[in-house]
Motif scaffolding. Structure first.
Motif, PDB file in Angstrom:
ATOM      1  N   ASN A  42       0.813  -1.217   0.000  1.00 59.06           N
ATOM      2  CA  ASN A  42       0.000   0.000   0.000  1.00 59.06           C
ATOM      3  C   ASN A  42       0.851   1.274   0.000  1.00 59.06           C
ATOM      4  O   ASN A  42       0.460   2.293   0.558  1.00 59.06           O
ATOM      5  CB  ASN A  42      -0.975  -0.005   1.177  1.00 59.06           C
ATOM      6  CG  ASN A  42      -2.134   0.938   0.960  1.00 59.06           C
ATOM      7  OD1 ASN A  42      -2.561   1.157  -0.164  1.00 59.06           O
ATOM      8  ND2 ASN A  42      -2.642   1.512   2.039  1.00 59.06           N
ATOM      9  N   GLU A  71       1.545  -2.289  15.895  1.00 59.11           N
ATOM     10  CA  GLU A  71       0.437  -1.322  15.882  1.00 59.11           C
ATOM     11  C   GLU A  71       0.690  -0.228  14.847  1.00 59.11           C
ATOM     12  O   GLU A  71      -0.205   0.149  14.086  1.00 59.11           O
ATOM     13  CB  GLU A  71       0.258  -0.701  17.263  1.00 59.11           C
ATOM     14  CG  GLU A  71      -0.853   0.329  17.306  1.00 59.11           C
ATOM     15  CD  GLU A  71      -0.983   1.009  18.665  1.00 59.11           C
ATOM     16  OE1 GLU A  71      -1.888   1.842  18.790  1.00 59.11           O
ATOM     17  OE2 GLU A  71      -0.177   0.735  19.576  1.00 59.11           O
ATOM     18  N   SER A  91      -0.018  -1.470  11.341  1.00 61.86           N
ATOM     19  CA  SER A  91      -1.442  -1.541  11.012  1.00 61.86           C
ATOM     20  C   SER A  91      -2.023  -0.152  10.737  1.00 61.86           C
ATOM     21  O   SER A  91      -2.875   0.001   9.866  1.00 61.86           O
ATOM     22  CB  SER A  91      -2.232  -2.257  12.111  1.00 61.86           C
ATOM     23  OG  SER A  91      -2.277  -1.492  13.286  1.00 61.86           O
ATOM     24  N   ILE A  92      -1.549   0.853  11.439  1.00 62.09           N
ATOM     25  CA  ILE A  92      -2.013   2.222  11.198  1.00 62.09           C
ATOM     26  C   ILE A  92      -1.518   2.715   9.845  1.00 62.09           C
ATOM     27  O   ILE A  92      -2.267   3.300   9.065  1.00 62.09           O
ATOM     28  CB  ILE A  92      -1.556   3.151  12.337  1.00 62.09           C
ATOM     29  CG1 ILE A  92      -2.317   2.813  13.614  1.00 62.09           C
ATOM     30  CG2 ILE A  92      -1.756   4.619  11.958  1.00 62.09           C
ATOM     31  CD1 ILE A  92      -1.761   3.447  14.858  1.00 62.09           C
ATOM     32  N   LEU A 143      -0.857   1.095   7.229  1.00 59.95           N
ATOM     33  CA  LEU A 143      -1.460   0.389   6.101  1.00 59.95           C
ATOM     34  C   LEU A 143      -2.882   0.847   5.780  1.00 59.95           C
ATOM     35  O   LEU A 143      -3.473   0.370   4.817  1.00 59.95           O
ATOM     36  CB  LEU A 143      -1.439  -1.124   6.343  1.00 59.95           C
ATOM     37  CG  LEU A 143      -0.063  -1.748   6.143  1.00 59.95           C
ATOM     38  CD1 LEU A 143      -0.061  -3.187   6.613  1.00 59.95           C
ATOM     39  CD2 LEU A 143       0.394  -1.632   4.706  1.00 59.95           C
ATOM     40  N   GLN A 144      -3.419   1.757   6.560  1.00 62.39           N
ATOM     41  CA  GLN A 144      -4.750   2.273   6.262  1.00 62.39           C
ATOM     42  C   GLN A 144      -4.707   2.997   4.923  1.00 62.39           C
ATOM     43  O   GLN A 144      -3.896   3.889   4.717  1.00 62.39           O
ATOM     44  CB  GLN A 144      -5.223   3.222   7.355  1.00 62.39           C
ATOM     45  CG  GLN A 144      -5.430   2.548   8.684  1.00 62.39           C
ATOM     46  CD  GLN A 144      -5.769   3.538   9.776  1.00 62.39           C
ATOM     47  OE1 GLN A 144      -6.112   4.682   9.514  1.00 62.39           O
ATOM     48  NE2 GLN A 144      -5.675   3.091  11.015  1.00 62.39           N
ATOM     49  N   LYS A 145      -5.580   2.611   4.017  1.00 67.13           N
ATOM     50  CA  LYS A 145      -5.551   3.117   2.648  1.00 67.13           C
ATOM     51  C   LYS A 145      -5.556   4.637   2.521  1.00 67.13           C
ATOM     52  O   LYS A 145      -4.784   5.193   1.757  1.00 67.13           O
ATOM     53  CB  LYS A 145      -6.681   2.499   1.839  1.00 67.13           C
ATOM     54  CG  LYS A 145      -6.588   2.817   0.367  1.00 67.13           C
ATOM     55  CD  LYS A 145      -7.493   1.943  -0.429  1.00 67.13           C
ATOM     56  CE  LYS A 145      -7.398   2.295  -1.877  1.00 67.13           C
ATOM     57  NZ  LYS A 145      -6.437   1.530  -2.612  1.00 67.13           N
ATOM     58  N   PRO A 146      -6.379   5.368   3.241  1.00 64.59           N
ATOM     59  CA  PRO A 146      -6.406   6.823   3.037  1.00 64.59           C
ATOM     60  C   PRO A 146      -5.201   7.565   3.610  1.00 64.59           C
ATOM     61  O   PRO A 146      -5.052   8.752   3.393  1.00 64.59           O
ATOM     62  CB  PRO A 146      -7.690   7.273   3.720  1.00 64.59           C
ATOM     63  CG  PRO A 146      -8.162   6.143   4.533  1.00 64.59           C
ATOM     64  CD  PRO A 146      -7.428   4.906   4.104  1.00 64.59           C
ATOM     65  N   LEU A 147      -4.327   6.874   4.333  1.00 61.47           N
ATOM     66  CA  LEU A 147      -3.205   7.539   4.973  1.00 61.47           C
ATOM     67  C   LEU A 147      -2.354   8.314   3.974  1.00 61.47           C
ATOM     68  O   LEU A 147      -2.047   9.487   4.188  1.00 61.47           O
ATOM     69  CB  LEU A 147      -2.330   6.529   5.720  1.00 61.47           C
ATOM     70  CG  LEU A 147      -1.066   7.115   6.347  1.00 61.47           C
ATOM     71  CD1 LEU A 147      -1.422   8.008   7.513  1.00 61.47           C
ATOM     72  CD2 LEU A 147      -0.134   6.013   6.769  1.00 61.47           C
ATOM     73  N   GLN A 175      -4.019  11.476   2.714  1.00 66.99           N
ATOM     74  CA  GLN A 175      -4.126  12.472   3.776  1.00 66.99           C
ATOM     75  C   GLN A 175      -2.777  13.128   4.064  1.00 66.99           C
ATOM     76  O   GLN A 175      -2.706  14.345   4.223  1.00 66.99           O
ATOM     77  CB  GLN A 175      -4.692  11.844   5.048  1.00 66.99           C
ATOM     78  CG  GLN A 175      -6.139  11.465   4.953  1.00 66.99           C
ATOM     79  CD  GLN A 175      -7.020  12.681   4.713  1.00 66.99           C
ATOM     80  OE1 GLN A 175      -6.823  13.744   5.274  1.00 66.99           O
ATOM     81  NE2 GLN A 175      -7.996  12.519   3.839  1.00 66.99           N
ATOM     82  N   LEU A 200      -3.387  10.100  14.499  1.00 68.77           N
ATOM     83  CA  LEU A 200      -3.565   8.695  14.129  1.00 68.77           C
ATOM     84  C   LEU A 200      -3.009   7.747  15.175  1.00 68.77           C
ATOM     85  O   LEU A 200      -3.487   6.633  15.331  1.00 68.77           O
ATOM     86  CB  LEU A 200      -2.824   8.391  12.813  1.00 68.77           C
ATOM     87  CG  LEU A 200      -3.373   8.958  11.542  1.00 68.77           C
ATOM     88  CD1 LEU A 200      -2.438   8.624  10.394  1.00 68.77           C
ATOM     89  CD2 LEU A 200      -4.752   8.403  11.271  1.00 68.77           C
ATOM     90  N   THR A 227      -4.109   3.459  22.163  1.00 70.45           N
ATOM     91  CA  THR A 227      -5.401   2.795  22.260  1.00 70.45           C
ATOM     92  C   THR A 227      -5.512   2.071  23.602  1.00 70.45           C
ATOM     93  O   THR A 227      -4.504   1.854  24.281  1.00 70.45           O
ATOM     94  CB  THR A 227      -5.538   1.759  21.139  1.00 70.45           C
ATOM     95  OG1 THR A 227      -4.514   0.762  21.329  1.00 70.45           O
ATOM     96  CG2 THR A 227      -5.392   2.398  19.769  1.00 70.45           C
TER      97      THR A 227
END
Length: 162
Positions: A61, A118, A121-122, A124-128, A131, A148, A152
């Motif tokens: 990604n 962690e 995984s953050i 790899l978020q598509k809209p990152l 943005q 972001l 958690t």
């Protein structure tokens, strides 16, 4: 570790393009060496490239997470954003445009595994990617990135158990 403390505006950079993985890792090493603690960019570069020889840190990604352990007092990170992606050994074969490098203290490397997982995984978020490119100033990128990476409940549970 509070992962939001990894970055500073001085360790965030944009580049139009980089000709090779070596140039990217040299730039990341320069950014990571800016902590003024006597650790040279050459030592950091060697540590990052030696880790990369074990297996590509490209996640897919458009993201890579080069990381290594080194003798330092606390973890630090650097973020390099490329306008033109760089071909790496990514699982999805897409060029990498976001490089988030992390150095962790050698004597506490295993403590950082959950945080690196962690962070991956953050990232790899598509809209990152889209943005991040809306922001041109390192301070603005840091503010967005910190939003972001707010710890958690799972992070706190892991940290308290350690």
């Amino acid at each position: 570790m509070d992962i939001t403390t990894l970055l500073t505006p001085e360790r965030i950079a944009h580049a139009q393009e980089m000709s090779s993985r070596k140039r990217v890792f040299e730039r990341l090493a320069e950014l990571l060496a800016s902590a003024q603690d006597g650790l040279s960019a050459e030592v950091i570069f060697d540590a990052l490239t030696n880790r990369e020889k074990l297996g590509s840190t490209a996640l897919g990604n458009g993201v890579a997470l080069p990381h290594t352990s080194i003798v330092i007092p606390e973890a630090r990170g650097a973020l390099l954003l490329l306008e033109e992606g760089l071909k790496m050994d990514a699982p999805d074969k897409k060029p990498v445009q976001v490089f988030m490098a992390i150095l962790v203290p050698a004597d506490k490397a295993s403590d950082f595994s959950p945080c690196i997982t962690e962070l991956a995984s953050i990232l790899l978020q598509k809209p990152l990617l889209e943005q991040l490119y809306h922001y041109r100033e390192p301070a603005d990128i840091l503010t967005y990135f910190n939003g972001l990476l707010l710890p958690t409940p799972q992070y706190y549970a892991t940290a308290l158990a350690a």
